[in-house]
Scaffold this active site. Structure first.
Site, PDB file in Angstrom:
ATOM      1  N   SER A   1       0.845  -1.192   0.000  1.00 10.31           N
ATOM      2  CA  SER A   1       0.000   0.000   0.000  1.00 10.31           C
ATOM      3  C   SER A   1       0.887   1.251   0.000  1.00 10.31           C
ATOM      4  O   SER A   1       1.680   1.442  -0.914  1.00 10.31           O
ATOM      5  CB  SER A   1      -0.950  -0.037   1.194  1.00 10.31           C
ATOM      6  OG  SER A   1      -1.923   0.971   1.089  1.00 10.31           O
TER       7      SER A   1
ATOM      8  N   ASP B   1      -8.988  -5.524  -5.181  1.00 13.95           N
ATOM      9  CA  ASP B   1      -8.584  -4.446  -4.285  1.00 13.95           C
ATOM     10  C   ASP B   1      -9.439  -3.211  -4.533  1.00 13.95           C
ATOM     11  O   ASP B   1      -9.444  -2.655  -5.625  1.00 13.95           O
ATOM     12  CB  ASP B   1      -7.109  -4.129  -4.506  1.00 13.95           C
ATOM     13  CG  ASP B   1      -6.536  -3.196  -3.447  1.00 13.95           C
ATOM     14  OD1 ASP B   1      -7.321  -2.635  -2.669  1.00 13.95           O
ATOM     15  OD2 ASP B   1      -5.305  -3.048  -3.414  1.00 13.95           O
TER      16      ASP B   1
ATOM     17  N   HIS C   1      -7.197  -5.882  -0.748  1.00 20.01           N
ATOM     18  CA  HIS C   1      -6.035  -5.027  -0.524  1.00 20.01           C
ATOM     19  C   HIS C   1      -4.997  -5.674   0.387  1.00 20.01           C
ATOM     20  O   HIS C   1      -3.791  -5.495   0.182  1.00 20.01           O
ATOM     21  CB  HIS C   1      -6.491  -3.698   0.081  1.00 20.01           C
ATOM     22  CG  HIS C   1      -5.406  -2.686   0.221  1.00 20.01           C
ATOM     23  ND1 HIS C   1      -4.706  -2.180  -0.859  1.00 20.01           N
ATOM     24  CD2 HIS C   1      -4.885  -2.059   1.324  1.00 20.01           C
ATOM     25  CE1 HIS C   1      -3.814  -1.308  -0.446  1.00 20.01           C
ATOM     26  NE2 HIS C   1      -3.906  -1.216   0.869  1.00 20.01           N
TER      27      HIS C   1
END
Length: 994
Positions: free
Chosen positions: A850, A938, A970
């Site tokens: 991320s 995601d 995610h």
């Protein structure tokens, strides 16, 4: 019995009644015989005792597990042959068979390393929990970390001998001059070889076989065997130079594999974007990750029952229930199980902890809750697409409701943002949250209607394709939650009406006397934003009575969470934060007076904290957090690189640290997480980077006096992994200061193997957390631990903007992503390399997910000659193109320093700012090989972000590999996905850092 060729000892044979001790390394340093760990004498004595758990008893002797790097993992050496075996059960069988056919002749041959160094200067490892502070200057290389002085150690005790044993000093095999001999006997520089303790009946065997020596340059040098290693396919011990030929001849059919793989001696070879070679390294990596991920993690705890055993002495019997989560790689799933312990207590002291017995597997449970009396257990279970509400009592299953058959609502929520399961005070009703029922129209009916309680919504035929919003990543399919009450006497479910349609209820609990419900209401208009990992969504605390009247108890312009009712039902505490801005932040604790209907601030937001002081609240409160007298509230929170337990006095607002690094001899742990406190009995999960979680329990008897808390161990993995860790505090130099928020520190945690393999410097993997407003606590991290066991050092960086350092640190990152956080990570890496000379500056890799992937890609673009490899999970690559696809569109504006509003439209200036702060603009400079791991579902960071970088690198012939997990979101959280990601990351780093 340990038989290892090592520069510090040759062979140690101990009778069954004896135990090894540390050997002297200097006047204040000692070294473990089994794993090379160094430290002060008292700590090393306790550490050596941990090796007793792996001991094998045979023929009146103890055989200890070796961790000295003979092979890649801990192992046993057979005393009858040359074979080394990793698994304990296989070793026991082997020794029993070998004992019947062979004669025990212990080896006294030193290794080649023994010839090079007969004396070693003392190492200077700081203790694993010491903190080093760096004041970095504008120099290219920062100043070294300061290490607190180590106290003088106790005098080294002799190795204990037993009756019927002789003690023979291990001879030095090198003929030194008089001056050299004198220096070796100096207690400050000499390494004392351990004595060999052996029974008298085999003493003659050793004495009759002295080590043969050859003369070279007028010096006596022992004849050493070539280095030997074990075949990973058949466990056969061979000369290292012959291992490749052996594998090709005997196991050639085993290593034709399409995925990345390697040979222990020759590394990897990349051909056409794939890596070919033996699967030896792949097997080793899988075994190491399986070992590290197998440790169970406690997820909840409760005090089930309390019975008075003896009235005169106030002896009580208390039962504690804990629930654990454990990964099973064979089945590719997470298992849940429960354990019970019985505590025999006198007053507020735990006298005995009775054994828990075997664990109980919990199957398909979504939620569970113990009744106030402790006699009933409510469980919501899902089987074959149906959900059941079960009530278990002393006589087994007492009530079961088929929630799907009752047809009052949709799926029950089990997430952390909305879900709840609460007993009413009378124990006749259960409160929970579920999705509002939607019924497709039948062939005969195409009109819309609603049920009397508002729980059903009929869709017209022309509306069946209308888009339905949900709450984003991790909450897919959850759109309109409703409060539901199961009446156990009537075997019926009621859906509460009266909640405004623009409010989505969750985190509900019963009001005083069960006459109403207190809940958190999330605003769902004008549209829903992603809620998971976001504490900045507009919400408020509401009260709903039985007549359907809904009242707001808090401010309606803030964000609230974690309402908790006091035992006397007079007070409610909850957490409150700002709306928009950082999507995770330092929160204030609010106190609501039920009697006077007033609200006050109990714990305010901490802007910045002094070193080692309370740094604010950053996570939700435990479900049971009040003391029995309703005077104190207990919670866990990040504090710099650690996590500790704190209490706050309801009357004074004073915050006190209850459990942490400097309190209650918990300095072996870097993280203490409070699971529950009931009847003043606290249950906590304790861990550190090299110690998996275990449970500690104790009474808190005196107000605000942490010293009165006496802790007992309940359960968990009592394992001490063979690597070293150290927290760091770093001050950025003046040219890297944020002048709006000057004077801020940031942190890092370094994990490092005790000694590099084959005397080479250790490669470094820089691990960066996502968020960005998240935190690396000094707790158990399976990925970091596995990398350390594979020979990597791991640096986990808490850059400015991480939680645990105050609200100023969090806000300092707004508008500075891609610059301030990148410089912080690079500064932490330079500090680690400068102060740990065993790290290899030419073999540095970076990884993250991320926002951590965002920073990893920035680093390899901004410092293209520094990093040798990169692995990124669902990275943010281009914030401008992510604007229209992320479920947290507000963060795209806040990250570049812009204020967000629901009606905000992108401008050319805002898009330009987002692009300029994205790693895609540095793609042309990237030379490090990049491994990308993307989740096809995601919702937080679109997988097309990673594809954008993939295409940019492919067009420039930069080595890149992309792994696509079509069913993942995610977090890439499925067990099989975690295993596959780690395997590929480790192989990628092994290949490019070889």
């Amino acid at each position: 019995m340990v038989q290892c060729r090592d520069e510090k000892f040759h062979v140690t044979i101990l009778n069954e009644g004896s135990s090894p001790g540390p050997i002297s390394l200097a006047e204040n340093e000692y070294k473990c015989l089994f794993c090379k760990k160094t430290g002060e004498y008292p700590a090393l004595v306790a550490h050596v005792q941990t090796h007793e758990r792996s001991v094998v008893k045979h023929g009146g002797y103890k055989m200890y597990k070796c961790h000295l790097g003979c092979i890649d993992s801990g192992h046993y050496h057979c005393c009858y042959c040359r074979q080394s075996i990793i698994r304990k059960n296989l070793f026991i069988n082997h020794v029993q068979k070998c004992a019947s056919t062979k004669v025990h002749i212990p080896s006294t041959e030193p290794s080649r390393e023994c010839l090079e160094t007969c004396a070693l200067k003392p190492t200077n490892f700081p203790s694993s929990h010491s903190i080093s502070t760096v004041s970095a200057t504008c120099d290219p290389i920062p100043k070294p970390l300061t290490t607190p002085g180590l106290p003088r150690a106790l005098t080294s005790p002799p190795v204990a001998s037993t009756s019927g044993s002789s003690i023979i000093s291990a001879p030095c095999m090198v003929d030194h001059s008089a001056s050299e001999t004198s220096s070796l006997t100096d207690s400050k520089t000499a390494v004392l070889h351990p004595t060999i303790v052996m029974p008298s009946d085999i003493q003659n065997i050793v004495s009759a076989n002295p080590t043969e020596c050859i003369s070279t340059s007028n010096k006596k040098i022992p004849k050493c065997r070539p280095k030997r290693t074990m075949c990973c396919f058949c466990n056969k011990i061979l000369n290292k130079k012959n291992i490749k030929t052996h594998i090709q001849r005997r196991h050639s059919s085993s290593f034709h594999h399409p995925s990345t793989c390697t040979d222990r001696t020759n590394g990897l070879s990349a051909v056409g974007g794939t890596v070919t070679g033996p699967v030896a390294m792949e097997s080793t990596i899988r075994d190491v990750f399986r070992h590290c991920i197998r440790f169970p993690v406690p997820i909840s705890a409760s005090v089930v029952t309390e019975e008075l055993v003896d009235t005169a002495t106030d002896k009580r019997c208390i039962t504690v229930l804990a629930r654990w989560s454990q990964c099973d790689l064979e089945r590719g799933m997470k298992l849940h199980f429960s354990q019970r312990w019985t505590l025999l207590c006198k007053h507020d002291t735990i006298e005995h902890v009775l054994p828990s017995g075997p664990s109980s597997h919990i199957e398909k449970e979504l939620l569970s809750c113990q009744s106030p009396s402790g006699t009933l257990q409510a469980v919501i279970r899902e089987e074959a697409e149906r959900q059941y509400l079960e009530v278990w009592g002393q006589n087994g299953l007492e009530k079961s409701l088929d929630l799907i058959a009752l047809n009052k609502h949709g799926k029950v929520y089990e997430d952390a943002q909305f879900a709840c399961l609460a007993w009413s005070p009378c124990e006749k009703k259960l409160l929970y949250v579920a999705e509002k029922k939607r019924v497709e129209p039948s062939a005969q009916s195409s009109f819309a209607s609603a049920s009397e309680d508002g729980g059903l919504v009929l869709l017209e035929e022309q509306d069946k394709n209308v888009y339905i919003e949900d709450w984003g990543e991790g909450l897919v399919g959850k759109s309109c939650p409703v409060l539901c009450v199961a009446d156990l006497l009537k075997a019926a479910v009621i859906v509460y009406a009266g909640i405004p349609p623009n409010i989505s209820p969750g985190q509900a609990l019963w009001g005083p006397n069960g006459r109403g419900v207190v809940f958190v209401g999330q605003w769902n208009e004008p549209f829903r934003l992603g809620l998971k990992f976001c504490s900045n969504r507009r919400s408020a605390l509401f009260y709903l009575n039985m007549k359907g009247n809904c009242e707001c108890l808090s401010s309606d312009s803030m964000s609230v969470s974690s309402p908790r009712m006091s035992p006397d039902s007079c007070w409610i505490v909850y957490l409150q934060g700002q709306v928009f801005g950082p999507h995770h932040q330092c929160l204030s604790m609010m106190l609501y007076d039920m009697k006077n209907r007033s609200t006050s601030v109990l714990v305010d937001v901490v802007r910045r904290a002094e070193k080692g002081q309370f740094a604010g609240i950053y996570e939700s409160l435990p479900s049971q957090c009040w003391s029995a007298d309703s005077e104190r509230i207990f919670f866990s929170s990040a504090s710099e690189n650690n996590k500790a337990v704190f209490s706050v006095n309801r009357t004074t607002g004073r915050v006190t640290q209850v459990c942490g690094l400097d309190v209650l001899r918990l300095d072996d742990f870097g993280s203490v997480q409070l699971l529950t406190i009931q009847k003043d009995l606290m249950v906590m999960s304790c861990s550190s980077p090299n110690q998996p979680p275990c449970l500690r329990v104790g009474f808190l008897s005196t107000v605000d006096q942490a010293e009165d808390l006496q802790l007992c161990n309940l359960g968990g993995a009592e394992v001490y992994e063979e690597f070293y860790w150290q927290p760091m505090l770093i001050t950025p130099p003046s040219q890297e200061e944020n002048h709006q928020f000057s004077g801020l520190n940031f942190g890092a945690i370094l994990l490092k193997p005790y000694s590099p393999q084959e005397r080479r410097k250790t490669p470094l993997v820089v691990n960066i957390h996502g968020g960005p407003h998240s935190h690396f606590a000094a707790d158990w991290n399976a990925t970091a631990a596995a990398l350390s066991k594979l020979g990597f050092a791991v640096l986990m960086v808490n850059y400015r903007g991480s939680t645990g350092f105050g609200q100023d640190s969090i806000e300092s990152l707004l508008g500075n992503v891609g610059s301030q956080d990148v410089k912080d990570v690079q500064r932490a890496v330079l500090c680690a390399l400068h102060n740990e000379t065993t790290l290899d500056p030419d073999r540095v890799a970076v990884m993250g997910g991320s926002h951590g992937g965002f920073l990893a890609c920035h680093l390899i673009g901004q410092y293209p000659d520094f990093y040798r490899a990169c692995a990124a999970r669902n990275p943010v690559i281009n914030a401008a193109t992510l604007l229209g696809t992320s479920d947290i569109v507000d963060w795209r504006y806040s990250s570049v320093g812009l204020q967000y509003a629901f009606d905000q439209l992108p401008t050319s200036q805002s898009l330009t700012s987002m692009l300029e702060k994205s790693p895609i603009i540095h793609a042309a400079q990237i030379r490090a090989p990049v491994l990308l791991m993307l989740g096809g579902r995601d919702r937080r960071v679109s997988p097309h972000q990673g594809l954008e970088l993939y295409r940019a690198l492919k067009s420039r012939n930069t080595p890149v590999r992309l792994l696509w997990y079509s069913d993942e979101g995610h977090s890439l959280s499925k067990v099989n996905t975690q295993s596959d990601c780690f395997l590929n990351i480790a192989l990628w780093f092994k290949e490019h850092l070889n």
